[in-house]
Design an enzyme around this catalytic site. Sequence first.
Site, PDB file in Angstrom:
ATOM      1  CG  ASP A  13      13.532  43.958  61.156  1.00 35.31           C
ATOM      2  OD1 ASP A  13      12.721  43.683  62.051  1.00 35.31           O
ATOM      3  OD2 ASP A  13      13.231  43.983  59.951  1.00 35.31           O
ATOM      4  CE  LYS A  16      12.693  47.932  67.015  1.00 30.07           C
ATOM      5  NZ  LYS A  16      13.268  47.518  65.720  1.00 30.07           N
ATOM      6  N   GLY A  40       8.446  42.440  64.848  1.00 30.16           N
ATOM      7  CA  GLY A  40       8.884  41.075  65.133  1.00 30.16           C
ATOM      8  C   GLY A  40      10.183  41.184  65.904  1.00 30.16           C
ATOM      9  CG  HIS A  41      10.671  43.331  68.882  1.00 27.66           C
ATOM     10  ND1 HIS A  41      10.383  44.310  69.793  1.00 27.66           N
ATOM     11  CD2 HIS A  41      10.620  43.932  67.667  1.00 27.66           C
ATOM     12  CE1 HIS A  41      10.157  45.445  69.156  1.00 27.66           C
ATOM     13  NE2 HIS A  41      10.278  45.240  67.862  1.00 27.66           N
ATOM     14  CD  GLN A 224       6.726  49.331  64.003  1.00 28.06           C
ATOM     15  OE1 GLN A 224       6.255  50.068  64.843  1.00 28.06           O
ATOM     16  NE2 GLN A 224       6.464  48.051  63.982  1.00 28.06           N
TER      17      GLN A 224
END
Length: 428
Positions: A13, A16, A40-41, A224
């Site tokens: 988080d 990225k 989750g991006h 990650q």
Amino acid sequence: MPATILIGAQWGDEGKGRVADWLAAEADVVGRFAGGDNAGHTVVVGSSVVKLHLVPSGILHPHVTCVLGNGMVINPVNLLKEMDGLAAQGVDISPERLILSTKAHLITPAHIALDTASEKSRGDQAIGTTLRGIGPAYMDKTGRQGIRAGQMMSIEDFADALYSAIEQANKTLVQQGSQPLDAKQVTVEYLDAAARLQPYLRDTTVYLNDRLKAGARILCEGAQGTLLDIDHGDYPFVTSSSPTAGGALTGLGFGPRYVDKVLGVAKCFSTRVGSGPMPTELEGELAERLRGTGEHFWDEFGTTTGRPRRCGWLDAVVLRYAVAVNGFTELVLTKLDVLSGLPELKIAVAYMIDGVRYEYPPSTIAELGRAEPIYETFPGWSKDISSARRNSDLPDAACSYIQRIAELCDIPVHTVSVGPEREQLVYF
Ligand code: GDP
Ligand code: IMO
Ligand code: MG
């Protein structure tokens, strides 16, 4: 480029997705190489906030081809949901733009049930996984009994493989006191998904090597973070893949000769979601201030699970370690704007453990649990910096803070973001 690897330098988080979206403008191909929909991006394009879990952030640039690499674990039903969501927002998700490796492993409903059962059985030692079935899917991969995406090419064979995987998992579930799955019921959606995904399947190793030979620029979008790596992270409070730079090469299938940049992405403070050590974790008002209340989409609540993230001061011990593990050539720092208004800031420059000073994290989590951060304190700044675009627009205190991070990590800071939007970047 030809190949740039982008890696999270902390516990995930770090931002990225937004950095990948920015770099994708200059890339021909963007590939994910590790993890699955535990990621989750978040990417902001104009007034739209797009949350991606499996599809690389490059999909939002029409000229980019996106690759889901062999190192990933894919839930085919969730992949299609995400693709449908993107298509509804006008994004072209045709097989010319999105390619799924035949060698990627599939997450089945059995993996999700096993993830939940395993977390339950660990009690207060639970990892705090995203419950997406990631660990059990990688266990089947390394146990040489996984189902690969290429098996979806024959629906009949795929159905057989799926049924027997679920029957096998049911034995374990029952042993652990969990409800077995109804194989027929849970696989229907999977068989439909397999039929729809067939045109997207391809040998992505051959594809990427052909493109690299022809001079294409490839961006490897990490998921990650370094401290969640199965080898280099805070084992066992890690994910089950290799989200570090080495994982990019095995997870996409090309050699190091093509790599010319390894970018580390780090948040200007620390966050972690899930269990495990976090020496600079804060409690109370300061933690709440860093986390935010949830009123902004960028506040520190998990993109995938909605869980509040643990927050703390920046940890240069962690960053220094991430620089070493990944061979970062430069750092991108995110969320500097969140620190505006804090009267003072701290950075952990080393740890003290049992009377000994550590510049790098110790190798056991027991020692890490006893780590006392040694802090340096910096003056804060009150100015709103969200419209800064050059380093001369930033207050001196903000520049000194960034400068000290570069010194502590012994690499240049390339860019700092001061808001989630595409243009909210300051180049150094
Ligand atoms: P990722 O998993 O590393 O891609 O990061 P996430 O998307 O899970 O979390 C990062 C959050 O911070 C997202 O909501 C981003 O839109 C947001 N973000 C990224 N850079 C900045 C920044 O510089 N300032 C602010 N306020 N938010 C940012
Ligand atoms: P992105 O790509 C933050 C964490 C989980 C848990 C541990 C293991 O958005 O940075 P898993 O479900 O992978 O078995 O969970 O890893 N985790 C993440 N934390 N960001 C992520 O992805 C994460 N992916 C997994 O919270 O602690
Ligand atoms: Mg995330």
